[in-house]
Design a protein around this motif. Sequence first.
Motif, PDB file in Angstrom:
ATOM      1  N   GLY A  22      -3.825 -10.558 -50.297  1.00  0.00           N
ATOM      2  CA  GLY A  22      -3.120 -11.608 -51.595  1.00  0.00           C
ATOM      3  C   GLY A  22      -2.735 -10.423 -52.307  1.00  0.00           C
ATOM      4  N   ALA A  23      -2.501  -9.273 -52.407  1.00  0.00           N
ATOM      5  CA  ALA A  23      -2.559  -7.810 -54.155  1.00  0.00           C
ATOM      6  C   ALA A  23      -0.981  -9.211 -54.374  1.00  0.00           C
ATOM      7  CB  ALA A  23      -2.612  -7.195 -53.693  1.00  0.00           C
ATOM      8  N   PRO A  24      -0.119  -8.858 -53.722  1.00  0.00           N
ATOM      9  CA  PRO A  24       1.351  -9.030 -53.520  1.00  0.00           C
ATOM     10  C   PRO A  24       1.414 -10.400 -54.355  1.00  0.00           C
ATOM     11  CG  PRO A  24       1.522  -7.845 -51.630  1.00  0.00           C
ATOM     12  CD  PRO A  24       0.131  -8.165 -52.061  1.00  0.00           C
ATOM     13  N   LYS A  25       0.700 -11.141 -53.818  1.00  0.00           N
ATOM     14  CA  LYS A  25       0.951 -12.977 -54.557  1.00  0.00           C
ATOM     15  C   LYS A  25       0.703 -12.480 -55.742  1.00  0.00           C
ATOM     16  CE  LYS A  25       1.605 -15.345 -50.517  1.00  0.00           C
ATOM     17  NZ  LYS A  25       1.105 -16.844 -49.441  1.00  0.00           N
ATOM     18  N   PHE A  26      -0.100 -12.063 -56.015  1.00  0.00           N
ATOM     19  CA  PHE A  26      -1.085 -11.916 -56.966  1.00  0.00           C
ATOM     20  C   PHE A  26      -0.635 -11.416 -58.899  1.00  0.00           C
ATOM     21  CE2 PHE A  26      -3.983  -9.601 -60.068  1.00  0.00           C
ATOM     22  CZ  PHE A  26      -4.281 -10.811 -60.704  1.00  0.00           C
ATOM     23  N   ILE A  27       0.369 -10.344 -58.224  1.00  0.00           N
ATOM     24  CA  ILE A  27       0.411  -9.098 -59.170  1.00  0.00           C
ATOM     25  C   ILE A  27       2.502  -9.967 -59.089  1.00  0.00           C
ATOM     26  CG2 ILE A  27       1.888  -6.921 -59.147  1.00  0.00           C
ATOM     27  CD1 ILE A  27       0.007  -5.942 -57.264  1.00  0.00           C
ATOM     28  N   LYS A  28       2.107 -10.794 -58.845  1.00  0.00           N
ATOM     29  CA  LYS A  28       3.768 -11.122 -59.006  1.00  0.00           C
ATOM     30  C   LYS A  28       3.614 -12.037 -59.560  1.00  0.00           C
ATOM     31  CE  LYS A  28       7.361 -14.367 -56.586  1.00  0.00           C
ATOM     32  NZ  LYS A  28       8.028 -15.382 -55.683  1.00  0.00           N
ATOM     33  N   GLN A  29       2.611 -13.083 -59.661  1.00  0.00           N
ATOM     34  CA  GLN A  29       2.394 -14.238 -60.190  1.00  0.00           C
ATOM     35  C   GLN A  29       2.316 -13.971 -61.397  1.00  0.00           C
ATOM     36  OE1 GLN A  29       3.257 -17.308 -59.423  1.00  0.00           O
ATOM     37  NE2 GLN A  29       2.914 -17.749 -61.818  1.00  0.00           N
ATOM     38  N   LEU A  30       1.532 -13.018 -61.870  1.00  0.00           N
ATOM     39  CA  LEU A  30       1.175 -12.167 -63.205  1.00  0.00           C
ATOM     40  C   LEU A  30       2.028 -11.546 -63.970  1.00  0.00           C
ATOM     41  CD1 LEU A  30      -1.196 -11.723 -64.747  1.00  0.00           C
ATOM     42  CD2 LEU A  30      -1.693  -9.214 -64.128  1.00  0.00           C
ATOM     43  N   SER A  58       0.756   6.174 -45.121  1.00  0.00           N
ATOM     44  CA  SER A  58       0.438   7.227 -44.529  1.00  0.00           C
ATOM     45  C   SER A  58       1.550   7.143 -42.902  1.00  0.00           C
ATOM     46  CB  SER A  58      -0.289   8.242 -44.533  1.00  0.00           C
ATOM     47  OG  SER A  58      -1.216   7.160 -43.642  1.00  0.00           O
ATOM     48  N   LEU A  59       1.835   6.204 -42.424  1.00  0.00           N
ATOM     49  CA  LEU A  59       1.798   5.443 -40.810  1.00  0.00           C
ATOM     50  C   LEU A  59       3.150   5.108 -40.909  1.00  0.00           C
ATOM     51  CD1 LEU A  59      -1.288   4.227 -39.486  1.00  0.00           C
ATOM     52  CD2 LEU A  59      -0.230   5.846 -39.254  1.00  0.00           C
ATOM     53  N   ARG A  60       3.298   4.623 -42.482  1.00  0.00           N
ATOM     54  CA  ARG A  60       4.986   4.538 -41.928  1.00  0.00           C
ATOM     55  C   ARG A  60       5.484   2.790 -41.837  1.00  0.00           C
ATOM     56  NH1 ARG A  60       5.462   8.199 -45.479  1.00  0.00           N
ATOM     57  NH2 ARG A  60       6.271  10.122 -45.249  1.00  0.00           N
ATOM     58  N   GLN A  61       4.410   2.051 -42.235  1.00  0.00           N
ATOM     59  CA  GLN A  61       4.275   0.867 -41.531  1.00  0.00           C
ATOM     60  C   GLN A  61       5.356   0.345 -42.847  1.00  0.00           C
ATOM     61  OE1 GLN A  61       0.641   0.766 -43.090  1.00  0.00           O
ATOM     62  NE2 GLN A  61      -0.748   0.277 -40.591  1.00  0.00           N
ATOM     63  N   LYS A  62       6.034  -0.473 -42.407  1.00  0.00           N
ATOM     64  CA  LYS A  62       6.844  -1.552 -42.712  1.00  0.00           C
ATOM     65  C   LYS A  62       6.180  -2.258 -43.481  1.00  0.00           C
ATOM     66  CE  LYS A  62      10.157  -3.344 -39.076  1.00  0.00           C
ATOM     67  NZ  LYS A  62      10.557  -3.505 -38.461  1.00  0.00           N
ATOM     68  N   VAL A  63       6.812  -2.425 -44.496  1.00  0.00           N
ATOM     69  CA  VAL A  63       6.302  -3.106 -46.207  1.00  0.00           C
ATOM     70  C   VAL A  63       6.561  -4.425 -45.966  1.00  0.00           C
ATOM     71  CG1 VAL A  63       6.598  -3.801 -48.769  1.00  0.00           C
ATOM     72  CG2 VAL A  63       7.138  -1.653 -48.024  1.00  0.00           C
ATOM     73  N   ASN A  64       5.539  -5.071 -46.114  1.00  0.00           N
ATOM     74  CA  ASN A  64       5.747  -7.103 -45.780  1.00  0.00           C
ATOM     75  C   ASN A  64       6.673  -7.322 -46.528  1.00  0.00           C
ATOM     76  OD1 ASN A  64       4.093  -7.468 -47.593  1.00  0.00           O
ATOM     77  ND2 ASN A  64       2.462  -7.970 -46.993  1.00  0.00           N
ATOM     78  N   LYS A  65       6.794  -9.180 -46.335  1.00  0.00           N
ATOM     79  CA  LYS A  65       7.653  -9.493 -46.185  1.00  0.00           C
ATOM     80  C   LYS A  65       7.064 -10.028 -48.033  1.00  0.00           C
ATOM     81  CE  LYS A  65       9.567 -14.403 -46.532  1.00  0.00           C
ATOM     82  NZ  LYS A  65       9.351 -14.526 -48.464  1.00  0.00           N
ATOM     83  N   GLU A  66       5.496 -10.492 -48.305  1.00  0.00           N
ATOM     84  CA  GLU A  66       5.070 -10.144 -49.602  1.00  0.00           C
ATOM     85  C   GLU A  66       5.144  -9.283 -50.652  1.00  0.00           C
ATOM     86  OE1 GLU A  66       3.629 -10.803 -46.930  1.00  0.00           O
ATOM     87  OE2 GLU A  66       3.190 -13.650 -47.051  1.00  0.00           O
ATOM     88  N   THR A  67       5.211  -8.306 -49.843  1.00  0.00           N
ATOM     89  CA  THR A  67       5.580  -6.753 -51.458  1.00  0.00           C
ATOM     90  C   THR A  67       6.882  -6.853 -51.296  1.00  0.00           C
ATOM     91  OG1 THR A  67       3.624  -5.550 -50.291  1.00  0.00           O
ATOM     92  CG2 THR A  67       5.395  -3.972 -51.226  1.00  0.00           C
ATOM     93  N   MET A  68       7.725  -7.424 -50.652  1.00  0.00           N
ATOM     94  CA  MET A  68       9.252  -7.241 -50.615  1.00  0.00           C
ATOM     95  C   MET A  68       9.482  -7.960 -52.198  1.00  0.00           C
ATOM     96  SD  MET A  68      10.986  -6.319 -47.078  1.00  0.00           S
ATOM     97  CE  MET A  68      12.403  -7.481 -47.334  1.00  0.00           C
ATOM     98  N   ASP A  69       8.981  -9.284 -51.545  1.00  0.00           N
ATOM     99  CA  ASP A  69       9.489 -10.193 -52.887  1.00  0.00           C
ATOM    100  C   ASP A  69       8.670  -9.579 -53.799  1.00  0.00           C
ATOM    101  OD1 ASP A  69      10.468 -12.579 -53.085  1.00  0.00           O
ATOM    102  OD2 ASP A  69       8.216 -13.670 -53.006  1.00  0.00           O
ATOM    103  N   LEU A  70       7.781  -9.185 -53.860  1.00  0.00           N
ATOM    104  CA  LEU A  70       7.344  -8.497 -55.127  1.00  0.00           C
ATOM    105  C   LEU A  70       8.039  -7.803 -55.714  1.00  0.00           C
ATOM    106  CD1 LEU A  70       5.168  -7.827 -57.179  1.00  0.00           C
ATOM    107  CD2 LEU A  70       3.742  -6.175 -55.665  1.00  0.00           C
TER     108      LEU A  70
END
Length: 158
Positions: A22-30, A58-70
Amino acid sequence: MIKDLVQQENITIINMYAPNAGAPKFIKQLAIDLRNEIDSNTVMVGDFNTPLTALDRSLRQKVNKETMDLSYTLEQMLLTNTYRTFHPITAEYTFYSTAHGTCSKIDHRIGHKMSLNKFKEIEILSSTVSGHSGIKLKINSKRNLQNHANTWKLNNLL
């Protein structure tokens, strides 16, 4: 959070270690909780435990919704990934997962857009024992007419 005066400039450093889950949600809330403390002299550094862009994986995976929201929240607060600002296409990784055989950049430096010309360099120092041993911040000061950078080192913070 550290507030100090460096070369007659008030500087706020927010040192962060986000949880693995839950790092993106944590950082956003902080960031939201600290919005009244964040100004053009604020730097957020540390182990965010999440890649902020697709280039940080490294795998160029998609950035998830929580990271986009952050990312959207940081943008609204006029905060930017300073490394990515100065190195928009460079892939640099700070974490290797032996379990997955992948690399990612999870250590970040976030600064206010108004301070991009002020902070010459923000570096996360590494230690072979604990992974991180501190940060080094070089600041360009308008008051320093010879344009020398002041180095401020915070050890054992990460």
